[in-house]
Design an enzyme around this catalytic site. Sequence first.
Site, PDB file in Angstrom:
ATOM      1  N   LYS A  26       1.159   0.924   1.629  1.00 17.02           N
ATOM      2  CA  LYS A  26       0.204   0.036   2.267  1.00 17.02           C
ATOM      3  C   LYS A  26      -0.801  -0.553   1.283  1.00 17.02           C
ATOM      4  O   LYS A  26      -1.040  -1.750   1.270  1.00 17.02           O
ATOM      5  CB  LYS A  26      -0.510   0.845   3.360  1.00 17.02           C
ATOM      6  CG  LYS A  26      -1.600   0.147   4.067  1.00 17.02           C
ATOM      7  CD  LYS A  26      -1.012  -0.940   4.918  1.00 17.02           C
ATOM      8  CE  LYS A  26      -1.884  -2.162   5.041  1.00 17.02           C
ATOM      9  NZ  LYS A  26      -2.319  -2.835   3.864  1.00 17.02           N
TER      10      LYS A  26
ATOM     11  N   CYS B  46      15.023  -0.387   0.314  1.00 15.15           N
ATOM     12  CA  CYS B  46      13.683   0.085  -0.072  1.00 15.15           C
ATOM     13  C   CYS B  46      13.733   1.546  -0.494  1.00 15.15           C
ATOM     14  O   CYS B  46      12.735   2.082  -0.988  1.00 15.15           O
ATOM     15  CB  CYS B  46      12.698  -0.076   1.080  1.00 15.15           C
ATOM     16  SG  CYS B  46      13.050  -1.469   2.143  1.00 15.15           S
TER      17      CYS B  46
ATOM     18  N   HIS C 240       3.980  -2.103  -2.393  1.00 18.96           N
ATOM     19  CA  HIS C 240       5.366  -1.721  -2.110  1.00 18.96           C
ATOM     20  C   HIS C 240       6.327  -2.628  -2.872  1.00 18.96           C
ATOM     21  O   HIS C 240       6.950  -3.512  -2.290  1.00 18.96           O
ATOM     22  CB  HIS C 240       5.583  -1.814  -0.586  1.00 18.96           C
ATOM     23  CG  HIS C 240       6.950  -1.418  -0.117  1.00 18.96           C
ATOM     24  ND1 HIS C 240       7.765  -0.523  -0.773  1.00 18.96           N
ATOM     25  CD2 HIS C 240       7.650  -1.804   0.998  1.00 18.96           C
ATOM     26  CE1 HIS C 240       8.899  -0.389  -0.096  1.00 18.96           C
ATOM     27  NE2 HIS C 240       8.858  -1.144   0.974  1.00 18.96           N
TER      28      HIS C 240
ATOM     29  N   SER D 166       2.900  -3.680   4.317  1.00 14.63           N
ATOM     30  CA  SER D 166       2.677  -3.519   2.883  1.00 14.63           C
ATOM     31  C   SER D 166       2.879  -4.879   2.196  1.00 14.63           C
ATOM     32  O   SER D 166       3.600  -5.728   2.700  1.00 14.63           O
ATOM     33  CB  SER D 166       3.653  -2.491   2.328  1.00 14.63           C
ATOM     34  OG  SER D 166       4.957  -2.763   2.789  1.00 14.63           O
TER      35      SER D 166
END
Lengths: 385, 133, 351
Positions: A328, A83, A332, A207
């Site tokens: 959020k 990520c 994402h 998210s």
Amino acid sequence: MSEVFAVGIGQTEVGEHWDRSLRQLGAAAARAALADAGTDRVDALYVGNMLAGDLSGQHHLGPLIAEHAGLLGIEAVAVEAACGSGGAAFRTAFLAVASGHVEAALVVGVEKMTDRPGKEVTQGLVTAADADFESQIGLSFVAINALLMRRYLLEHRVSRDDFAPFIVNAHANAVHNPMAMYRFAVSAAEFSRQAMVADPISVLDSSPVCDGAAAVLLCSRDRARGLGRNAARVRACTVGTDTIALHDRRDPLELAAAVRSSRRAYELAGIQPRDIDLFEAHDAFSIMTALSLEAAGFAERGRGVAFGASGAIAIDGDLPLSTMGGLKARGHPVGATGVYQIAEVLLQLRGEAGQNQVKNATLGMAQNIGGSGATVVTTVLEAVR
Amino acid sequence: MEVPRHWRTQSARYALEGTVCQRCGETSFPPRDLCSRCGSGEVIAKRLSGRGEIYSYSTVFQGPNGFAEYAPYLVALVRLAEGPLVAAQLTDVDPDAVQIGMPVEMVTRRLREDGPKGIVVYGYKFRPPLVAG
Amino acid sequence: MKAMKPSRDVGVVGYGAYVPRFRLPSTEVSRVWSGTAAGGPVAAKSVPGLDEDVVTMSVEAVRSAVRRARIDPAAIGAVWVGSESHPYAVKPTGTIVAEAIGAVPATLAADLEFACKAGTEAIEAAIGLVGSGMTDYAVAVGMDTAQGRPGDALEYTAGAGGAAFVIGPAAESVAILEGSLSYVTDTPDFWRRQYALYPEHGARFTGVPAYFKHVGAAGRALMDALGTTAADYAHAVFHQPNTKFPTKAAKDLGFSAAQLRLGMLANEIGNTYAGAAILGFTAILDEAKPGDRVLVVSFGSGAGSDALSFRVTERITELPRDIPATRTYVARAVPLDYALYARNRRKIMVE
């Protein structure tokens, strides 16, 4: 080392892009950033992506995105840090320009998550963790964050409802971000009522799964001259790492990689945490927001949640947080997230954040986290006026 | 099918075999070629006691590939008596009965199978001790 | 018939039990399949969890057996697992168990199948191996996760569980083998063909010509060969597909209900197949006193019985106390309804 300037921003809306492919999303963001900067001259492309191999059967995104963005033939490679891929790609572009080898480098973060069913996305996301000793025993990525949150609740004597201000703030900010996925407000009461995804993590703590691409054009001082409406300077971009598995950390409740990369960033920029005017935190789960605030020196250990409740994180607070909705509520798209964060900081520094504009924003920081904290990229940007 | 991969980690999965550093004495689990504390390569294999206590826990409703048939299931971080923290499933216990700090012991259970024709992967899980002490 | 006795004296050096924690009350089977609350021949049967099978259950029982034996697992020369429900058709349960307990690589390992007699068959093989001096310690396991066809009479009783033994020199034993005897014929009372999910059985043919003939003959012949009578035994345990069969077989051989009491588990956990007789034996060993004689008679369809006579030694009083007793496993009963049972036993199609 040469100074590096950010002169162009491009974003696609974050959401479920049923009609647009990975390459189309990446190319659209790239073209938007070039148009924003008012140039077609790019020497290198660095693509941040995590899941294309798992969810699109496609690696080798450097040439793919270059070709479809009209940049055929240039230097182009993909960078992967789970990520944290977007932030890591930005760091690579930053180094390339800072070194003097490249004059203009385009960073594109792109993720296409909706081509496969949810369980395959779950499997893809867990590749950020230790495959041999986390996912092979049945842990999901959500569960890893839930383990962290449950321990945090106990050690720091807070309740899950105490995390509500982070969620309320992110959603309130997303309402005014045309690129955000969830442009609706959420109340603390609604947060409190949510069903559990992995106790104590609820639907609103996490998210969403989504598609999106964002791009930023970086240039040397010479090349930046005459480009972009409002250039910003990259004061620091640093990467810290930690053990890949949560269980291998001396103190799982400390994001040591975030401590390392923030300290180094402050040192390079010659600043203190209090000098930062806004912070784009990696709020993939609300527990991560609290841990980031603590690791980056904005709150004492165990006080991240209280910091959220203090009002400091609002647009007019001491440290506006997730100013365009964060992971959020903006969404994402994992490998693109780090680039979205930086693009949003740049909008604030350029005074283009609309109703969410932070007054007199001069220094902005983005922190992009890979996995449960094994990679943390901290970027500090400064407005050039 | 990932047969060699499962086979390679068998000692750790079947019997909680970790490593002990011969230079600084640090016990590591999962096993490491280099000591996680001092970096020494002088490590030897050691089977851990399997006793520990719950550091944190949660429930998985949607797990990685191969775990769907078991969901929902409990997962935990367990602080082993020898020091290391290990991620594992909990078994033979109801969710309401789990608490941070409660003692657990290692058992060997089915983790998953590589499809109906593939190998069965066995490994450690933890449960409240059957006999106190 | 002559009793079998190895050339050097051997016995049980360590033992361990295993019963999963789930129970299916027989009233649940009758509720679903006959619409009544009549129940069946046992009150409840044990049911394995989703993450349990003969390998995992054997590993736990063997770990307890090795801990009670207080031996280095590397000294174990054989790991033999008797079962009709091995997780693999081809690939030994024995190697997985041997690896998990640390007995590899200098060990024999194999699986045995003889319906409900596979456990005592493994014990006999271990007795031979240790008794001949080929090795000092051999592990024998009888363990099953038996399945009956939904709605069939067997579904009321087909349970899960079993026991493991470290067979070793008499001097280290908690129970020394006095002699054993096996009685085998080709009697097709119960079988399962390759690839069949559930067994077939001969209904009432499983009684007199199968169970009672073999159990009675083996028990009688062993006592005759050893010159003992029922009165010489403190405890006796017989294969227990239900409670009625072993009670009758015991009575025919002259045993009282009191002698059967410790080893009778069928009403609480059902028929654990290869584990049934020997799980009764471990329950007896948990309570036995030095000097007690114990008669163990198994029965496996197909068909045959092994009868074994043991004498408990002083060492029974020196066993570690922190190892789960058989009754500890039996007591941890978590009831399931038929739906959860069907899920646990993978009777619900999900793919």
